[in-house]
Design a protein around this motif. Structure first.
Motif, PDB file in Angstrom:
ATOM      1  N   UNK A  14       7.944  -7.169  -0.152  1.00 56.74           N
ATOM      2  CA  UNK A  14       7.632  -7.382  -1.556  1.00 56.74           C
ATOM      3  C   UNK A  14       7.513  -6.030  -2.238  1.00 56.74           C
ATOM      4  N   UNK A  15       8.397  -5.804  -3.180  1.00 54.67           N
ATOM      5  CA  UNK A  15       8.422  -4.498  -3.838  1.00 54.67           C
ATOM      6  C   UNK A  15       7.551  -4.487  -5.086  1.00 54.67           C
ATOM      7  N   UNK A  16       6.911  -3.358  -5.342  1.00 53.37           N
ATOM      8  CA  UNK A  16       6.224  -3.227  -6.636  1.00 53.37           C
ATOM      9  C   UNK A  16       7.271  -3.027  -7.732  1.00 53.37           C
ATOM     10  N   UNK A  17       6.928  -3.409  -8.941  1.00 53.70           N
ATOM     11  CA  UNK A  17       7.843  -3.141 -10.065  1.00 53.70           C
ATOM     12  C   UNK A  17       7.566  -1.788 -10.682  1.00 53.70           C
ATOM     13  N   UNK A  18       6.292  -1.408 -10.630  1.00 52.34           N
ATOM     14  CA  UNK A  18       5.891  -0.159 -11.270  1.00 52.34           C
ATOM     15  C   UNK A  18       5.017   0.650 -10.307  1.00 52.34           C
ATOM     16  N   UNK A  19       5.477   1.835  -9.992  1.00 60.02           N
ATOM     17  CA  UNK A  19       4.766   2.726  -9.073  1.00 60.02           C
ATOM     18  C   UNK A  19       4.401   4.012  -9.812  1.00 60.02           C
ATOM     19  N   UNK A  20       3.193   4.494  -9.595  1.00 63.34           N
ATOM     20  CA  UNK A  20       2.810   5.789 -10.169  1.00 63.34           C
ATOM     21  C   UNK A  20       2.370   6.704  -9.030  1.00 63.34           C
ATOM     22  N   UNK A 189       1.317  -0.167  -8.022  1.00 63.83           N
ATOM     23  CA  UNK A 189       0.947   0.711  -6.904  1.00 63.83           C
ATOM     24  C   UNK A 189       0.726   2.133  -7.398  1.00 63.83           C
ATOM     25  N   UNK A 190      -0.415   2.692  -7.029  1.00 64.36           N
ATOM     26  CA  UNK A 190      -0.720   4.084  -7.373  1.00 64.36           C
ATOM     27  C   UNK A 190      -0.859   4.887  -6.077  1.00 64.36           C
ATOM     28  N   UNK A 208      -6.098  -0.919 -13.634  1.00 61.19           N
ATOM     29  CA  UNK A 208      -7.158  -1.926 -13.477  1.00 61.19           C
ATOM     30  C   UNK A 208      -6.967  -2.800 -12.229  1.00 61.19           C
ATOM     31  N   UNK A 209      -5.730  -3.218 -11.970  1.00 58.52           N
ATOM     32  CA  UNK A 209      -5.488  -4.068 -10.801  1.00 58.52           C
ATOM     33  C   UNK A 209      -4.395  -3.532  -9.885  1.00 58.52           C
ATOM     34  N   UNK A 210      -4.160  -2.206  -9.943  1.00 59.80           N
ATOM     35  CA  UNK A 210      -3.126  -1.700  -9.028  1.00 59.80           C
ATOM     36  C   UNK A 210      -3.688  -1.514  -7.635  1.00 59.80           C
ATOM     37  N   UNK A 211      -2.772  -1.505  -6.700  1.00 57.69           N
ATOM     38  CA  UNK A 211      -3.110  -1.153  -5.323  1.00 57.69           C
ATOM     39  C   UNK A 211      -3.079   0.367  -5.221  1.00 57.69           C
ATOM     40  N   UNK A 212      -3.932   0.912  -4.361  1.00 56.03           N
ATOM     41  CA  UNK A 212      -3.973   2.367  -4.173  1.00 56.03           C
ATOM     42  C   UNK A 212      -3.448   2.725  -2.789  1.00 56.03           C
ATOM     43  N   UNK A 213      -2.701   3.785  -2.732  1.00 59.81           N
ATOM     44  CA  UNK A 213      -2.215   4.293  -1.442  1.00 59.81           C
ATOM     45  C   UNK A 213      -2.478   5.792  -1.395  1.00 59.81           C
ATOM     46  N   UNK A 223       8.543  12.797   1.280  1.00 66.46           N
ATOM     47  CA  UNK A 223       9.980  12.583   1.100  1.00 66.46           C
ATOM     48  C   UNK A 223      10.283  11.094   0.899  1.00 66.46           C
ATOM     49  N   UNK A 224      11.548  10.770   0.903  1.00 65.79           N
ATOM     50  CA  UNK A 224      11.950   9.384   0.645  1.00 65.79           C
ATOM     51  C   UNK A 224      11.370   8.414   1.675  1.00 65.79           C
ATOM     52  N   UNK A 225      11.348   8.869   2.906  1.00 67.08           N
ATOM     53  CA  UNK A 225      10.815   8.024   3.969  1.00 67.08           C
ATOM     54  C   UNK A 225       9.326   7.740   3.749  1.00 67.08           C
ATOM     55  N   UNK A 226       8.589   8.767   3.354  1.00 67.36           N
ATOM     56  CA  UNK A 226       7.155   8.590   3.082  1.00 67.36           C
ATOM     57  C   UNK A 226       6.950   7.660   1.892  1.00 67.36           C
ATOM     58  N   UNK A 227       7.816   7.782   0.897  1.00 67.92           N
ATOM     59  CA  UNK A 227       7.753   6.900  -0.278  1.00 67.92           C
ATOM     60  C   UNK A 227       7.955   5.445   0.164  1.00 67.92           C
ATOM     61  N   UNK A 228       8.947   5.245   1.020  1.00 64.62           N
ATOM     62  CA  UNK A 228       9.197   3.884   1.504  1.00 64.62           C
ATOM     63  C   UNK A 228       8.031   3.384   2.358  1.00 64.62           C
ATOM     64  N   UNK A 229       7.362   4.304   3.057  1.00 65.91           N
ATOM     65  CA  UNK A 229       6.188   3.938   3.849  1.00 65.91           C
ATOM     66  C   UNK A 229       5.071   3.405   2.951  1.00 65.91           C
ATOM     67  N   UNK A 230       4.908   4.030   1.797  1.00 60.81           N
ATOM     68  CA  UNK A 230       3.884   3.573   0.839  1.00 60.81           C
ATOM     69  C   UNK A 230       4.241   2.186   0.323  1.00 60.81           C
ATOM     70  N   UNK A 231       5.530   1.952   0.114  1.00 59.41           N
ATOM     71  CA  UNK A 231       5.970   0.635  -0.370  1.00 59.41           C
ATOM     72  C   UNK A 231       5.742  -0.434   0.695  1.00 59.41           C
ATOM     73  N   UNK A 232       5.951  -0.035   1.947  1.00 56.69           N
ATOM     74  CA  UNK A 232       5.737  -0.984   3.041  1.00 56.69           C
ATOM     75  C   UNK A 232       4.260  -1.370   3.106  1.00 56.69           C
ATOM     76  N   UNK A 233       3.382  -0.403   2.897  1.00 58.09           N
ATOM     77  CA  UNK A 233       1.949  -0.701   2.892  1.00 58.09           C
ATOM     78  C   UNK A 233       1.620  -1.664   1.749  1.00 58.09           C
ATOM     79  N   UNK A 234       2.199  -1.408   0.598  1.00 51.44           N
ATOM     80  CA  UNK A 234       1.981  -2.292  -0.562  1.00 51.44           C
ATOM     81  C   UNK A 234       2.403  -3.713  -0.234  1.00 51.44           C
ATOM     82  N   UNK A 235       3.517  -3.803   0.450  1.00 53.59           N
ATOM     83  CA  UNK A 235       4.096  -5.110   0.773  1.00 53.59           C
ATOM     84  C   UNK A 235       3.150  -5.980   1.616  1.00 53.59           C
ATOM     85  N   UNK A 236       2.269  -5.313   2.362  1.00 49.35           N
ATOM     86  CA  UNK A 236       1.344  -6.056   3.231  1.00 49.35           C
ATOM     87  C   UNK A 236       0.018  -6.398   2.578  1.00 49.35           C
ATOM     88  N   UNK A 237      -0.146  -6.038   1.324  1.00 46.31           N
ATOM     89  CA  UNK A 237      -1.433  -6.290   0.672  1.00 46.31           C
ATOM     90  C   UNK A 237      -1.483  -7.700   0.080  1.00 46.31           C
TER      91      UNK A 237
END
Ligand code: IPE
Ligand code: IPE
Ligand code: MG
Length: 251
Positions: A14-20, A189-190, A208-213, A223-237
């Motif tokens: 599950x991908x976030x739509x907006x990441x900061x 996701x922040x 207000x309701x974002x997930x934090x990583x 790098x890109x791999x680390x970015x994808x790692x953060x997305x993977x963590x988001x996906x499990x929330x």
């Protein structure tokens, strides 16, 4: 929210739509290598490219990067000046590439304190890319979450004084319309690199309701791999938005 098939396995993500991202740790990265702090800022540009291209590839709608806070003016003058030169340089060099990749660029923050030249560069980049719709890249510079809420309040107060709105009608929905980024999907996701667990006056309202990583990795090592790692963590929330877990599962 979008769901994608992982390239390497069939697991759904599950991908976030907006990441900061709070891009922190440049100075420490440079110091660890025996270099001056500004070498870290320069090295961090590659991490920006990596995250922008990762977001673009995955079809994320919005990426918002914290480049310079309203408090960062307090740093040594020389560092501030190198950072301003770097913004100018990166804007000049990278905007065409963003445009080619159908990426819309915008800057959020109080632009009035920047040099005329930099302000013009920003306007030009925003103008050139304004119709692009693959990804919205917002760069927060001279930005503060408290400034954002204050500037929205000021605009609403002006409308009330003119009699265009009733004070009784001011609610969070109205305020939200004047807050930066409200035309984008809500912040999902922040990410903060650099090992600290704080928001440093970034997107106070929007988070207000974002997930934090949080990650210990320093920004130039992200790098890109680390970015994808953060997305993977988001996906499990499990995001409950005030409801119970059972209610969410039944949705
Ligand atoms: C983040 O890295 C970049 C900016 C704030 C401009 P830092 O410069 O804060 O790096 P550290 O946190 O001192 O290592
Ligand atoms: C936050 O980092 C601002 C940016 C990344 C642009 P700082 O390094 O300024 O944050 P603090 O001072 O450690 O909270
Ligand atoms: Mg820092």
């Amino acid at each position: 929210m979008t769901t994608i098939e992982h390239k390497n396995n069939s697991e759904q993500m599950t991908l976030p739509q907006h990441v900061a991202i709070i891009m922190d740790g440049n100075g420490r990265w440079a110091q660890l290598q025996g270099k001056g702090r500004v070498a870290g800022h320069r090295a961090g540009v590659q991490s920006v490219r990596d995250c922008v291209s990762g977001a673009r590839e995955l079809g994320i709608k919005a990426l918002t990067l914290f480049a310079f806070s309203s408090e960062n003016w307090l740093r040594p003058q020389e560092e501030v000046s190198v950072l301003m030169d770097l913004f100018m340089f990166v804007l000049t060099r990278e905007v065409k590439k963003l445009h080619k990749n159908n990426i819309r660029f915008q800057m959020i923050g109080d632009k009035s304190r920047f040099s005329e030249k930099l302000q013009q560069k920003i306007v030009d980049a925003e103008q050139l890319t304004k119709n692009n719709d693959a990804l919205v890249l917002s760069v927060a510079a001279n930005y503060g979450g408290r400034w954002d809420i204050s500037q929205a309040t000021q605009k609403i107060a002006q409308l009330a004084v003119k009699g265009d709105i009733n004070v009784a009608d001011i609610d969070e929905h109205m305020l939200n319309q004047y807050i930066n980024l409200s035309h984008l999907p809500d912040l999902d996701l922040l990410i903060r690199t650099g090992g600290d667990y704080r928001i440093s006056n970034f997107l106070l309202w929007q988070a207000a309701y974002s997930e934090f990583f949080f990650t210990d990795r320093l920004w130039p090592d992200f790098n890109k791999e680390a970015f994808k790692g953060a997305l993977a963590s988001f996906s499990n929330r499990e995001r409950r938005f005030g409801k119970t877990g059972e209610q969410v599962k039944a949705q």
